[in-house]
Design an enzyme around this catalytic site. Structure first.
Site, PDB file in Angstrom:
ATOM      1  N   CYS A  54       0.841  -1.217   0.000  1.00  0.00           N
ATOM      2  CA  CYS A  54       0.000   0.000   0.000  1.00  0.00           C
ATOM      3  C   CYS A  54       0.867   1.254   0.000  1.00  0.00           C
ATOM      4  CB  CYS A  54      -0.920   0.022   1.222  1.00  0.00           C
ATOM      5  SG  CYS A  54      -2.082  -1.336   1.250  1.00  0.00           S
ATOM      6  N   ARG A 131      -7.912  -4.141  -3.215  1.00  0.00           N
ATOM      7  CA  ARG A 131      -7.367  -3.034  -4.027  1.00  0.00           C
ATOM      8  C   ARG A 131      -8.345  -2.763  -5.162  1.00  0.00           C
ATOM      9  NH1 ARG A 131      -2.405  -2.523  -1.775  1.00  0.00           N
ATOM     10  NH2 ARG A 131      -1.600  -4.443  -0.870  1.00  0.00           N
TER      11      ARG A 131
HETATM   12  C1  BEZ Z   1       0.601  -4.670   1.799  1.00  0.00           C
HETATM   13  O1  BEZ Z   1       1.788  -4.929   1.801  1.00  0.00           O
HETATM   14  O2  BEZ Z   1       0.165  -3.568   1.501  1.00  0.00           O
HETATM   15  C2  BEZ Z   1      -0.375  -5.771   2.131  1.00  0.00           C
HETATM   16  C3  BEZ Z   1      -0.065  -7.059   1.772  1.00  0.00           C
HETATM   17  C4  BEZ Z   1      -0.960  -8.077   2.087  1.00  0.00           C
HETATM   18  C5  BEZ Z   1      -2.138  -7.802   2.764  1.00  0.00           C
HETATM   19  C6  BEZ Z   1      -2.452  -6.475   3.085  1.00  0.00           C
HETATM   20  C7  BEZ Z   1      -1.568  -5.458   2.768  1.00  0.00           C
END
Ligand code: BEZ
Length: 218
Positions: A54, A131
């Site tokens: 993110c 997402r």
């Molecule tokens: C992230 O790195 O943004 C992420 C990865 C897996 C689940 C939720 C967030």
């Protein structure tokens, strides 16, 4: 298993639907979607603040924000985190990546917006928003929807290309072919009758390939 109240019934909007209206608290104060009428909006959700993928996406969204603005398009982020969490993360991104996040981020703690837009994929996570990207046009109609899983960061150039493609369609009444980029020829609507098909080859100003596929500069 989480339950949702009647007001929180999950809705999965579709392309062509009116964008569900909402009021929400954000990192820049309260907003109402209807105040964005006349502008295009890219509304996107992310799973949660202070997570690595993110964070890279936020830097990426900020990178394309000036170009989106030139396209009369506003950016709105969203997760189920609080306003203080958004503020702290935005400050951390500025410190670590020298990137000032200029777009508002919705604090959807009660999932009011997430439920209206079908942003939660319970099979993947009951708590985090996926997402999702909703391109909403200046008349507040949903024009495109993209979903990516939690583990895959989105391609910012594709989001920019999508907005440009949709606006090109509106402006010139054309479609855009695979891998179209700004400046490329666009696809002319195919003929609807045999008579139109027979005349297509003689039309001025088009690159004629066959009766059902022609392109033109836009
Ligand atoms: C992230 O790195 O943004 C992420 C990865 C897996 C689940 C939720 C967030």
């Amino acid at each position: 298993m989480e339950t949702h109240t009647e007001e929180q019934k999950v809705n999965m909007p579709r392309i062509g639907d009116a964008a569900p209206q909402f009021s929400a608290a954000t990192s820049q104060g309260n907003i109402n979607l209807e105040d964005y009428k006349g502008k295009w909006v890219v509304l996107f959700s992310h799973p949660s603040d202070f997570t690595p993928v993110c964070t890279t996406e936020f830097v990426g969204f900020q990178d394309i924000y000036p170009e989106l603005k030139q396209l009369n398009t506003e950016l709105l982020g969203l997760s189920v985190d609080s306003v203080p969490s958004h503020i702290a993360w935005i400050r951390s991104i500025e410190e670590n990546f020298d990137t000032k996040i200029e777009f508002p981020v919705i604090a959807d703690l009660d999932k009011q917006v997430a439920m209206k837009y079908g942003m939660i994929m319970p099979g993947e996570s009951q708590v985090e928003t996926s997402r999702a990207v909703f391109v909403i046009d200046d008349k507040q109609k949903i024009r495109s929807i993209i979903y990516y899983p939690l583990t895959t960061g989105r391609n910012m150039q594709e989001i920019l290309r999508l907005v440009k493609a949709l606006q090109t369609t509106d402006e010139h009444g054309v479609s855009t072919p695979a891998n179209w980029q700004e400046g490329d020829k666009a696809v002319v609507s195919p003929p609807k009758t045999q008579e139109e098909a027979a005349k297509r080859a003689q039309e001025e100003g088009i690159e004629y390939i066959d009766w059902y596929i022609s392109k033109k500069d836009v």
